[in-house]
Design a protein around this motif. Structure first.
Motif, mmCIF file in Angstrom:
data_model
loop_
_atom_site.group_PDB
_atom_site.id
_atom_site.type_symbol
_atom_site.label_atom_id
_atom_site.label_comp_id
_atom_site.label_asym_id
_atom_site.label_seq_id
_atom_site.Cartn_x
_atom_site.Cartn_y
_atom_site.Cartn_z
ATOM 1 N N TYR A 134 -8.036 74.094 -50.676
ATOM 2 C CA TYR A 134 -8.500 73.274 -49.819
ATOM 3 C C TYR A 134 -10.046 72.868 -49.940
ATOM 4 O O TYR A 134 -10.337 71.421 -49.732
ATOM 5 C CB TYR A 134 -8.216 73.713 -48.406
ATOM 6 N N ILE A 152 -9.301 69.834 -52.420
ATOM 7 C CA ILE A 152 -9.203 68.736 -51.620
ATOM 8 C C ILE A 152 -10.333 68.390 -51.060
ATOM 9 O O ILE A 152 -10.630 67.002 -50.848
ATOM 10 C CB ILE A 152 -8.067 69.052 -50.428
ATOM 11 N N LEU A 153 -11.196 69.215 -50.392
ATOM 12 C CA LEU A 153 -12.457 68.796 -49.558
ATOM 13 C C LEU A 153 -13.628 68.281 -50.826
ATOM 14 O O LEU A 153 -14.634 68.010 -50.336
ATOM 15 C CB LEU A 153 -12.926 69.746 -48.604
ATOM 16 N N GLY A 196 -12.723 65.871 -52.895
ATOM 17 C CA GLY A 196 -12.236 64.881 -53.263
ATOM 18 C C GLY A 196 -11.019 64.517 -54.086
ATOM 19 O O GLY A 196 -10.690 63.521 -54.450
ATOM 20 N N VAL A 202 -22.210 80.936 -42.827
ATOM 21 C CA VAL A 202 -21.244 80.734 -43.895
ATOM 22 C C VAL A 202 -21.255 79.207 -44.186
ATOM 23 O O VAL A 202 -21.033 78.390 -43.179
ATOM 24 C CB VAL A 202 -19.869 81.305 -43.387
ATOM 25 N N ALA A 203 -21.279 78.624 -45.216
ATOM 26 C CA ALA A 203 -21.378 77.315 -45.363
ATOM 27 C C ALA A 203 -19.828 76.775 -45.404
ATOM 28 O O ALA A 203 -19.040 76.833 -46.477
ATOM 29 C CB ALA A 203 -21.861 77.086 -46.896
ATOM 30 N N THR A 204 -19.431 76.782 -44.261
ATOM 31 C CA THR A 204 -17.976 76.250 -44.121
ATOM 32 C C THR A 204 -17.788 75.103 -43.048
ATOM 33 O O THR A 204 -18.980 74.904 -42.646
ATOM 34 C CB THR A 204 -16.930 77.311 -43.688
ATOM 35 N N ASN A 205 -16.920 74.558 -42.764
ATOM 36 C CA ASN A 205 -16.492 73.495 -41.572
ATOM 37 C C ASN A 205 -15.481 73.863 -40.972
ATOM 38 O O ASN A 205 -14.394 74.396 -41.517
ATOM 39 C CB ASN A 205 -16.780 72.101 -42.289
ATOM 40 N N VAL A 226 -12.683 71.842 -40.121
ATOM 41 C CA VAL A 226 -11.479 71.382 -40.745
ATOM 42 C C VAL A 226 -11.128 72.416 -41.879
ATOM 43 O O VAL A 226 -9.944 72.611 -41.843
ATOM 44 C CB VAL A 226 -11.871 69.850 -41.443
ATOM 45 N N ARG A 231 -22.440 72.274 -45.461
ATOM 46 C CA ARG A 231 -21.318 72.660 -44.643
ATOM 47 C C ARG A 231 -20.208 71.540 -44.725
ATOM 48 O O ARG A 231 -18.828 71.982 -45.198
ATOM 49 C CB ARG A 231 -21.571 72.874 -43.273
ATOM 50 N N GLU A 232 -20.567 70.475 -44.432
ATOM 51 C CA GLU A 232 -19.520 69.486 -44.589
ATOM 52 C C GLU A 232 -19.746 68.611 -45.593
ATOM 53 O O GLU A 232 -20.719 68.554 -46.369
ATOM 54 C CB GLU A 232 -19.891 68.554 -43.104
ATOM 55 N N SER A 233 -18.590 68.199 -45.889
ATOM 56 C CA SER A 233 -18.382 67.077 -47.173
ATOM 57 C C SER A 233 -17.942 65.794 -46.565
ATOM 58 O O SER A 233 -17.671 65.718 -45.368
ATOM 59 C CB SER A 233 -17.533 67.646 -48.121
ATOM 60 N N PHE A 248 -15.518 64.474 -47.219
ATOM 61 C CA PHE A 248 -14.142 64.493 -47.142
ATOM 62 C C PHE A 248 -13.674 65.468 -45.825
ATOM 63 O O PHE A 248 -12.748 65.282 -45.431
ATOM 64 C CB PHE A 248 -13.638 65.031 -48.495
ATOM 65 N N SER A 249 -14.608 66.273 -45.670
ATOM 66 C CA SER A 249 -14.210 66.941 -44.269
ATOM 67 C C SER A 249 -14.498 66.244 -43.343
ATOM 68 O O SER A 249 -13.550 66.344 -42.217
ATOM 69 C CB SER A 249 -15.123 68.247 -44.416
ATOM 70 N N ALA A 283 -11.376 64.179 -43.150
ATOM 71 C CA ALA A 283 -10.027 64.916 -42.689
ATOM 72 C C ALA A 283 -10.039 64.959 -41.051
ATOM 73 O O ALA A 283 -9.346 64.936 -40.556
ATOM 74 C CB ALA A 283 -10.122 66.195 -43.415
ATOM 75 N N ALA A 284 -11.463 65.704 -40.585
ATOM 76 C CA ALA A 284 -11.589 65.720 -38.876
ATOM 77 C C ALA A 284 -11.116 64.515 -38.263
ATOM 78 O O ALA A 284 -10.828 64.550 -37.331
ATOM 79 C CB ALA A 284 -12.978 66.301 -38.969
ATOM 80 N N ARG A 320 -12.248 58.864 -46.833
ATOM 81 C CA ARG A 320 -11.776 59.722 -47.972
ATOM 82 C C ARG A 320 -11.856 58.737 -49.430
ATOM 83 O O ARG A 320 -12.408 59.204 -50.262
ATOM 84 C CB ARG A 320 -10.514 60.273 -47.795
ATOM 85 N N ARG A 379 -14.300 59.325 -52.549
ATOM 86 C CA ARG A 379 -14.024 59.397 -53.928
ATOM 87 C C ARG A 379 -14.562 58.421 -54.656
ATOM 88 O O ARG A 379 -15.187 58.998 -55.918
ATOM 89 C CB ARG A 379 -12.428 59.280 -53.914
#
Lengths: 330, 722
Positions: A182, A185-186, A188, A259-262, A264, B236-238, B240-241, B244-245, B252, B256
């Motif tokens: 994922y 996917i995140l 791009g 933690v570098a996460t999100n 989603v 943390r966020e991209s 794309f996140s 998606a959210a 998206r 790209r």
């Protein structure tokens, strides 16, 4: 005489074979990685008070690369911890007296990912390609897979990021379905641009996360281990039926650990955890480890030289789903 | 709308059209302004992004220069460990924008005995420190900053990462591979790296401000936010996140394009607030990163929005004003129209005197003038029509006129068979009487008589068929059906006789002779209808019974009303009969005629008793008798002696021929047997044989001139003759 009779009666009633759980004493638990949805069940069990309800004062330690579970268990810093089955077998073979008291993840989430643009669509297309592999246990399934398909590949050690793959440095990369896949996917890349080989689909079931402790820990207080496993299972069930609430809990821990996460990403991870903990159509009960699967994994480890002997299954696994019975039989 | 008034329609259509035009103009203005602003803003945002991008690139290129140059130096000749450490330390001192520099060699390439060799100079607490990278826990060959550029054999910037030392310092490493020749092949010898604290970039990016809340941000090649005003997004966020959210495939898609080095100006929802915004994005040179400039659309178009709102407000006021003006205008148009409608309705109901004020717009004025003219013309026309009807009505009854005027069929020729009662009247001896009068006198004389008679006839609802000189033919019972037409005719005749008294009184005052009128009434079946041609028609009665009535009339003496047998049958119960006449008329069987004296019932009329008493004359009074047939004197003159005399009757003794009901003219004779001026007209009512060949005749006078009247009066009073 009367007192003795009473004692026996009580002993019978409370299942005299198990020593009563010692209430109030802290129980330390360590997951094998940083806080993320991979451990949602434990965080949820803690936050929802499932441990406490069983008289367990659980303290969840921060996991991660700097805190190897096997070491923390071995030196007593943690009572319970999670490990991959492969890791645990290897450690057992190395002499660590770890026992599996609950197998959570029933199928492997490990996969190989390739970009379709590199012309990889079937296992045969992997021939002579460069493949990013993680070390040790993580390489076993891919290697078995390559053997299965008679593939020769150029193995590139894979770092903790997917950047080498994303920048085109390797044709294939290892990825956990719930995490690195994922991440791609995140970053791009669209799912339809990827070819995935989920290794469990190729007969390499390799159950992953399980709950482990030292044999001595278990023997000291089997009921505590049973209680811990049961509360954890309840935590997972609750997390799957209340994913948003579970995500809130996971994000709380992830943010606290920076933690570098999100969200989603964690949402994806939780959903995939459900897929591998409760695989659709699987008959294996939650928390159970089947001997046949165990032996398949152990044989592969042996084949790859990671172990020299297969540890005895009956001494490796104790089914703690019910109130301690199997444990007492030994 | 269908049933709405002119004012409503006018207001609706004009207001609707104006509103449409206004809205179109407003929309055009809005979209034109928008596109103008859009064009300007695109340029602004692009310039801003490019300027900021240039600054960042300049900075990063400055950093890149160090590893690039160092890599070139490394390839020149082998350096000792000491030299290398000194070199990288010096470079770090001279390049404050760099956090750390390393020269990391491939395994066993610097020292065949050493797996790792990577001296690393970095900024410690206040001073530059040097360490050697590489251990079982830090196998740098497999870390991105080493592995990727060596595999790809290209210099590149790493994905931003948090500094290992902790804290919130985001770093990125630029890695420049350096090469060596080995068995004729070029191989990677190692990489030179320079670490950069991206917090400096953050300030550069944060300095970008556009509109009130527009900002710039930086995303890495993986789409991860490196800088953003909202810290929660960073690392943390991209993009794309976020996509998606939000389940936003368009974002998206944009993401790209961004990470592939695209640039563009796109509508997006702000990553944090979700506000509709615009984003300009541009790649940052060699880094693979993207700089985005984003600002809320509301701010972008705030001025246009405000202007449009004001225009809308002005427009609404304008429309309201226009609405009032149109309503007033429409009312000023419709008010005269309504007045006109009311007046026309009044006109329709016969009030021709109505007028409308001739004011307002030209067309309205003209319409009013036309209407008023129409009223006048109608009044005139009605006056003419009334004149015609009145004039006409002198001769024909209102009933006929009405019938003729009111129905088209009334004018149709043709007739119907009806039972009517006919009335004939005639003045006795009128022709002879007027023979010596001057014409004007005759007309006055006649008109006085006719006027009165017509008045009486109309009063009794007779239809006057014809007036021939002194004779009148009228009938009752057509076209207006009258149940009691026989009685009505009889009553009318009696009334006419009564009216004669009045006429005679007036005539006497004017020195005109006494008039006697005979009236015949007969009931019979006749054909009534419009008789004549298209050009001239009259409502008339024809038939044998008309002729019969005319015949009867010759039996009526002056002052008498004689009715035929058919009338008698119908009225016998209500009349008083004076005498019977057995009449033998040419072409008709013998019939009994009745002299009516009075009628009872609702009419209740009675003729005045006439002094018809005959007295024997003491003196001698003689007359010449001329027989008149068809108004012509025929036969020899008979000289007779009056033996009995009344005011209007005489018994004469004569020799010669006289027949009953013969018309005669008498001339009184004086002592010398000369005719005294004054012609007396009369009718022989009976003839009887006398002594010898002498015969006696009864003569009723129908007209006695004044001079003769005097003589008769004198004779009756026994005075000697003049």
């Amino acid at each position: 005489m009367r007192k003795i009779l009473l004692f026996f009666l009580i002993a019978l009633l409370i299942n005299a074979s198990c020593l009563p759980a010692r209430a109030g004493e802290a129980v330390f638990f360590i997951p094998q990685w940083l806080p993320q949805a991979q451990f949602a069940g434990y965080y949820t069990a803690y936050e929802k008070g499932f441990y406490k309800a069983r008289g367990l004062e659980v303290k969840i330690l921060k996991g991660g690369p700097d805190f190897p579970v096997s070491e923390l268990l071995a030196d007593g810093q943690a009572d319970f911890g999670t490990m991959f089955l492969t890791t645990a077998i290897v450690k057992r073979a190395q002499g660590y007296k770890f026992i599996n008291i609950g197998q959570m993840v029933q199928r492997s989430a490990l996969m190989l990912v390739a970009k379709k643009s590199r012309g990889i669509k079937t296992p045969a297309d992997i021939q002579n390609q460069s493949v990013g592999l993680w070390g040790a246990e993580f390489a076993i399934q891919p290697l078995a897979f390559f053997r299965q398909h008679g593939l020769k590949v150029k193995i590139i050690p894979q770092s903790s990021t997917m950047n080498l793959f994303l920048r085109g440095g390797v044709a294939l990369a290892s990825a956990m379905w719930y995490n690195e896949y994922y991440q791609i996917i995140l970053a791009g890349v669209n799912p339809d641009e990827l070819t995935t080989f989920l290794l469990s689909d190729y007969g390499l079931k390799f159950p992953e996360d399980g709950i482990y402790c030292l044999e001595s820990t278990y023997q000291k207080d089997p009921q505590r281990a049973h209680n811990f496993v049961q509360a954890s299972l309840e935590g997972w069930q609750y997390a799957f039926s209340h994913p948003e609430e579970a995500l809130d809990i996971v994000m709380k821990y992830a943010n606290a650990a920076q933690v570098a996460t999100n969200r989603v990403h964690q949402g994806w991870m939780l959903a995939r955890m459900q897929d591998i903990i409760l695989p659709p159509g699987s008959k294996i009960p939650l928390g159970c480890l089947e001997e046949e699967t165990y032996l398949q994994v152990a044989r592969e480890l042996k084949k790859n030289g990671l172990i020299h002997m297969v540890p005895d299954f009956s001494r490796f696994h104790i089914d703690c789903r019910s109130n301690c019975r199997s444990g007492n039989e030994k | 709308m269908k049933n709405s008034g002119l004012a409503t329609r006018l207001t609706f259509f004009i207001l609707a059209s104006t509103a449409v035009i206004f809205v179109l103009a407003l929309a055009y203005n809005y979209y034109f302004s928008r596109s103008t602003i859009m064009a300007e803003v695109t340029t602004d945002a692009r310039n801003l992004a490019l300027a900021t991008g240039n600054k960042i690139e300049t900075l990063l290129q400055g950093v890149e220069k160090i590893p690039r140059s160092l890599a070139a130096i490394m390839e020149e000749r082998p350096y000792s460990r000491k030299e290398l450490v000194r070199l990288i330390k010096r470079l770090l001192v001279n390049n404050p924008e760099i956090y750390g520099i390393s020269t990391s060699f491939a395994p066993f390439t610097f020292d065949p005995k050493s797996y790792y060799f990577a001296p690393y100079a970095y900024r410690g607490l206040g001073k530059i420190k040097v360490t050697f990278l590489g251990s079982n826990t830090y196998r740098y060959f497999f870390l991105d900053w080493y592995q990727i550029p060596t595999i790809l054999q290209t210099p590149l910037w790493s994905e931003p990462y948090y500094d290992e030392g902790g804290g919130n310092i985001i770093m990125s490493t630029f890695s420049q591979p350096f090469y060596r020749e080995r068995e004729g092949k070029k191989e990677v010898w190692g990489v030179v790296t320079a670490d950069v604290n991206l917090m400096g970039l953050k300030d550069l990016v944060a300095a970008v401000s556009i509109y009130q809340s527009g900002y710039a941000f930086l995303i890495s090649q993986n789409g991860i936010f490196v800088t953003h005003p909202d810290k929660r997004l960073i690392m943390r966020e991209s993009i794309f996140s976020v996509a998606a959210a939000r389940h936003d495939p368009e974002l998206r898609r944009i993401g790209r394009d961004m990470i592939r080095g695209g640039h563009g100006f796109m509508p997006v929802n702000d990553f944090v607030s979700g506000k509709k915004s615009w984003m300009y994005y541009t790649p940052l040179g060699s880094t693979g990163w993207t700089l985005g400039v984003i600002f809320p659309e509301a701010e972008l178009f705030a001025n246009v929005q405000r202007l449009s709102e004001r225009l809308m407000f002005i427009g609404l006021i304008g429309l309201a004003f226009l609405g009032v003006v149109i309503t007033l205008l429409a009312r000023s148009i419709t008010k005269p129209l309504r007045t006109l409608a009311r007046s026309t309705a009044a006109l329709g109901h016969g009030d021709f005197s109505v007028t409308v004020p001739e004011s307002g717009a030209r067309e309205t004025r003209q319409l009013a003038q036309s209407f008023n003219a129409l009223g006048e013309q109608l009044t005139e026309y009605m006056a003419k029509r009334d004149f015609i009807r009145d004039t006409f009505g002198r001769y024909v009854t209102q009933e006929v006129v009405k019938r003729l005027l009111e129905s088209e069929e009334g004018l149709a020729l043709g007739g119907e068979t009806r039972e009517v009662t006919l009335l004939f009247s005639d003045l006795r001896g009128f022709t002879a009487l007027t023979a010596d009068m001057d014409p004007e006198q005759v007309i006055t004389f006649l008109n006085r008589y006719l006027e009165k008679m017509i008045e009486v006839l109309l009063e009794y609802r007779a239809v006057i068929d014809e007036i021939m000189g002194d004779g009148i033919l009228a009938f009752f019972g057509a076209p207006e059906p009258l149940e009691d037409h026989p009685a009505r005719a009889v009553a009318c005749a009696l009334a006419m006789q009564e009216a004669m008294e009045e006429i005679n009184a007036l005539n006497a005052a004017d020195g005109l002779p006494l008039l006697e009128m005979g009236i015949a009434v007969n009931t019979g079946t006749v054909v009534v209808g419009n008789i004549g041609s298209e050009r001239r028609t009259k409502y008339s009665a024809v038939g044998a019974d008309v002729n019969f009535a005319a015949r009867i009339e010759s039996y009526a003496l002056g002052g008498q009303v004689v009715i035929g047998p058919f009338t008698y049958q119908r009225v016998k119960d209500m009349i008083e009969v004076g005498s019977f006449i057995q009449a033998q008329m040419k072409g008709f069987p013998e019939a009994t005629l009745y002299e009516v004296r009075a009628i009872h019932g609702p009419f209740n009329l009675r003729l005045q008793e006439r002094r018809e008493i005959l007295q024997p004359l003491k003196g001698d009074l003689r007359v010449n008798i001329y027989r008149i047939q068809n108004k012509i004197i025929t036969g020899p003159t008979i000289t007779a002696e009056i033996i009995q005399l009344g005011e209007n009757v005489a018994v004469v003794r004569f020799t010669g021929e006289l027949a009953a009901w013969e018309d005669v003219r008498l001339h009184l004779l004086d002592a010398d047997n000369l005719e005294i001026p004054g012609k007396i007209y009369g009718k022989v009512t009976a003839v009887a044989a006398g002594e010898g060949d002498l015969r006696e005749a009864h003569i009723s006078f129908t007209s006695v001139p004044p001079e003769s009247r005097t003589i008769i009066q004198a004779a009756l009073e026994g005075e000697p003759q003049a």
